[in-house]
Design a protein around this motif. Structure first.
Motif, PDB file in Angstrom:
ATOM      1  N   ALA A 270       0.820  -1.207   0.000  1.00 41.55           N
ATOM      2  CA  ALA A 270       0.000   0.000   0.000  1.00 41.55           C
ATOM      3  C   ALA A 270       0.853   1.255   0.000  1.00 41.55           C
ATOM      4  O   ALA A 270       0.322   2.367   0.001  1.00 41.55           O
ATOM      5  CB  ALA A 270      -0.935  -0.001   1.211  1.00 41.55           C
ATOM      6  N   THR A 301      -5.419  -5.488   1.577  1.00 38.61           N
ATOM      7  CA  THR A 301      -5.499  -4.361   0.649  1.00 38.61           C
ATOM      8  C   THR A 301      -6.509  -4.609  -0.467  1.00 38.61           C
ATOM      9  O   THR A 301      -6.863  -5.747  -0.781  1.00 38.61           O
ATOM     10  CB  THR A 301      -4.128  -4.071   0.003  1.00 38.61           C
ATOM     11  OG1 THR A 301      -3.656  -5.249  -0.645  1.00 38.61           O
ATOM     12  CG2 THR A 301      -3.114  -3.623   1.034  1.00 38.61           C
ATOM     13  N   PRO A 318      -5.047   0.146   1.937  1.00 37.57           N
ATOM     14  CA  PRO A 318      -5.477  -0.705   3.052  1.00 37.57           C
ATOM     15  C   PRO A 318      -6.997  -0.777   3.131  1.00 37.57           C
ATOM     16  O   PRO A 318      -7.689   0.205   2.861  1.00 37.57           O
ATOM     17  CB  PRO A 318      -4.901  -0.003   4.282  1.00 37.57           C
ATOM     18  CG  PRO A 318      -3.856   0.930   3.765  1.00 37.57           C
ATOM     19  CD  PRO A 318      -4.276   1.318   2.390  1.00 37.57           C
TER      20      PRO A 318
END
Length: 541
Positions: A270, A301, A318
């Motif tokens: 991420a 994610t 996320p």
């Protein structure tokens, strides 16, 4: 071309900027080296939350905390990866580091009201919050031309985290106030953090040197004394009498390093594609001992196809709220739930990494978030808001059976799982995974509801939807080990003279423990402060 300074800092994220300020304020001349054409890296695109126990904002609010509670909390979570000297250095110096940064106007932070620690059943945890800090807004005009050189600054974030659902707020800013902020180009989150740290550096004549590649560390008589690299296509050498601080971030964007070190699959970072392990390579070449290499700041994610960084890499975010609000659940390919969906994101890695020896596979990957029409009408999925057209990467069907066929999940398993989940959700409890029993479970839920209904709600109204949830990370947290002074250690456990580290470039002072929101940036800022002061002291006559 040979140049000289007192302290060299590699990396311009929160750890590197803090290290530069700490070294400068301790009397050292500082050169801040950045290999990319922008500053901030992962820190700039983060939420910016800082976790520090017994911090100045807590004290000002009269909230009880202290060294004993903080150490008890960490040690109750230890699985053998904590080292007393570095953990205690973080706990002891964290409040001092924040006080230092606030005094020189390099940070302006406020409490995230009610944001609890992640493991509330452990001694020393603070269910009422106080250890997680948010950033006040920063007007980018104060940076002049440097504003455009912050990573991903083209994506405005004109809110403070505490105003959003992620920080426990309503997510709504009055239209006139939002327009004022946009007109003034005010930013929150990690953008505000990096911008204010950068402004403090520029005010002291510390100007990041962008686009500089560090090829190797210079060592003389066993001491690191500088770097050799390439700038504007030409080789150069820079010598430092105090030493070199490595704060270049983690290694999550280097596929070979991920395969070599990380446990289990994790293919969707991420973070931005700046953390490629260059600092790790430099430290290894200098003989540094490594620690915590199989761990990361894990996070499930969402990686929509076609969502790319400017440099072409897959972009991911996320998954926090989506899996926590009612009328949703997560299943594996057998159609079965495998975790408390509302649990903290870092700990969820254990469920995603579960290995089935019978099938010789990771039984919970791929995973799918299943939700219904009630959810779709009320909650966002990534950037897709209620009422907006569905993109192709969100599957939909009129029945659970049809949905299972579309996503390759066992139909009978999914139907049975949803039926059981719905019965329990209507009764307000989850006997399988205890979803809704923790204060943390409630924090990201729908606070317009009460009790366990904040996070528990039946998945029962057609049409039904599914999105794939991947295993990713906010960044890695392993690297060269340091002592409590931020000095890297060799294979014998002795300090390497002149070589220091901070941030995700080192083995994290808290091991693999993600204590609460800001569990990455708290140690990063603190060890940036520690390393900067240590390197400056090494330069002192």
């Amino acid at each position: 071309m040979n140049e000289e300074t007192d302290v060299i800092v590699l990396g311009s994220g929160a750890a590197g900027l803090t290290a530069a300020l700490a070294a400068h304020e301790s009397g050292a001349r500082v050169r801040l080296i950045e290999r990319f054409d922008r500053v901030g890296g992962t820190s700039a695109v983060s939420g910016g939350v800082i976790w520090v126990a017994d911090n100045p904002r807590q004290r000002a609010a009269g909230m009880a905390d202290g060294r004993v509670d903080a150490l008890a909390y960490f040690r109750s979570l230890d699985h053998g990866d904590l080292r007393d000297d570095v953990l205690e250095a973080f706990v002891d110096a964290g409040p001092e580091a924040l006080d230092f940064l606030e005094r020189i106007d390099a940070l302006r932070v406020s409490l995230l009201a009610g944001y609890p620690d992640y493991y509330l059943d452990r001694p020393g945890a603070k269910p009422e919050g106080g250890r997680a800090l948010d950033h006040d807004l920063f007007a980018l005009g104060e940076l002049g031309e440097w504003a455009a050189r912050i990573y991903a600054i083209e994506e405005p974030k004109p809110m403070m985290l505490r105003e959003t659902a992620l920080g426990g707020g309503s997510g709504v800013v009055e239209p006139h106030e939002l327009q004022r902020r946009l007109a003034a180009d005010e930013r929150g989150f990690g953008q505000a953090m990096v911008a204010r740290l950068l402004k403090a550096c520029l005010a002291r004549g510390i100007e990041p040197e962008l686009g500089v590649t560090t090829k190797r560390l210079i060592a003389e008589q066993g001491r690191v004394t500088g770097i050799e690299g390439e700038r504007a296509g030409r080789p150069f050498a820079l010598h430092a009498s105090g030493g070199v601080i490595v704060a270049t971030g983690g290694f999550e964007w280097d596929a070979d390093l991920r395969r070599t070190f990380l446990r289990g699959p994790a293919d969707t970072p991420a973070s931005p594609p700046t953390a490629r392990g260059e600092g790790l390579a430099l430290a290894m070449a200098a003989g540094a001992r490594l620690g915590n290499m199989t761990s990361a700041w894990w996070a499930p994610t969402l990686a929509p196809p076609g969502d790319r960084w400017a440099t072409g890499e897959q972009r991911a975010a996320p998954v926090l709220i989506e899996r926590t609000v009612p009328h949703s659940l997560m299943v594996n390919r057998a159609g079965q739930r495998f975790c408390n969906e509302a649990a903290n994101y870092s700990a969820l890695a254990g469920a995603f990494h579960a290995f089935d020896p019978q099938t010789y596979s990771y039984q919970n990957q791929p995973a799918w978030l299943i939700f219904d029409a009630q959810y779709r009408a009320r909650y966002p999925v990534g950037t897709i808001m209620p009422g907006q057209p569905l993109p192709d990467w969100i599957a939909s069907a009129d029945t659970l059976g049809e949905l299972a066929a579309k996503i390759g999940v066992d139909e009978a398993g999914l139907t049975t799982t949803v039926e059981r989940f719905n019965r329990n959700a209507r009764d307000g409890h989850d006997p399988d995974f205890a979803r809704g029993t923790s204060a943390y479970d409630h924090f990201y839920g729908d606070r317009s509801r009460t009790g366990t209904a904040v996070t528990l709600g039946p998945v029962e109204q057609a049409p039904y939807f599914a999105v794939e949830i991947r295993m990713g990370m906010l960044g890695t947290n392993g690297g060269p080990q340091t002592d409590g002074a931020g000095q890297m250690l060799d294979h014998a456990g002795e300090p390497i003279p002149g070589l220091y580290g901070a941030g995700n470039a080192i083995a994290c002072p808290t091991g693999g423990v993600y204590a609460g929101a800001g569990g990455t940036l708290g140690p990063a800022l603190t060890f940036g402060y520690i390393a900067g002061r240590s390197a400056a002291r090494a330069n002192a006559p």
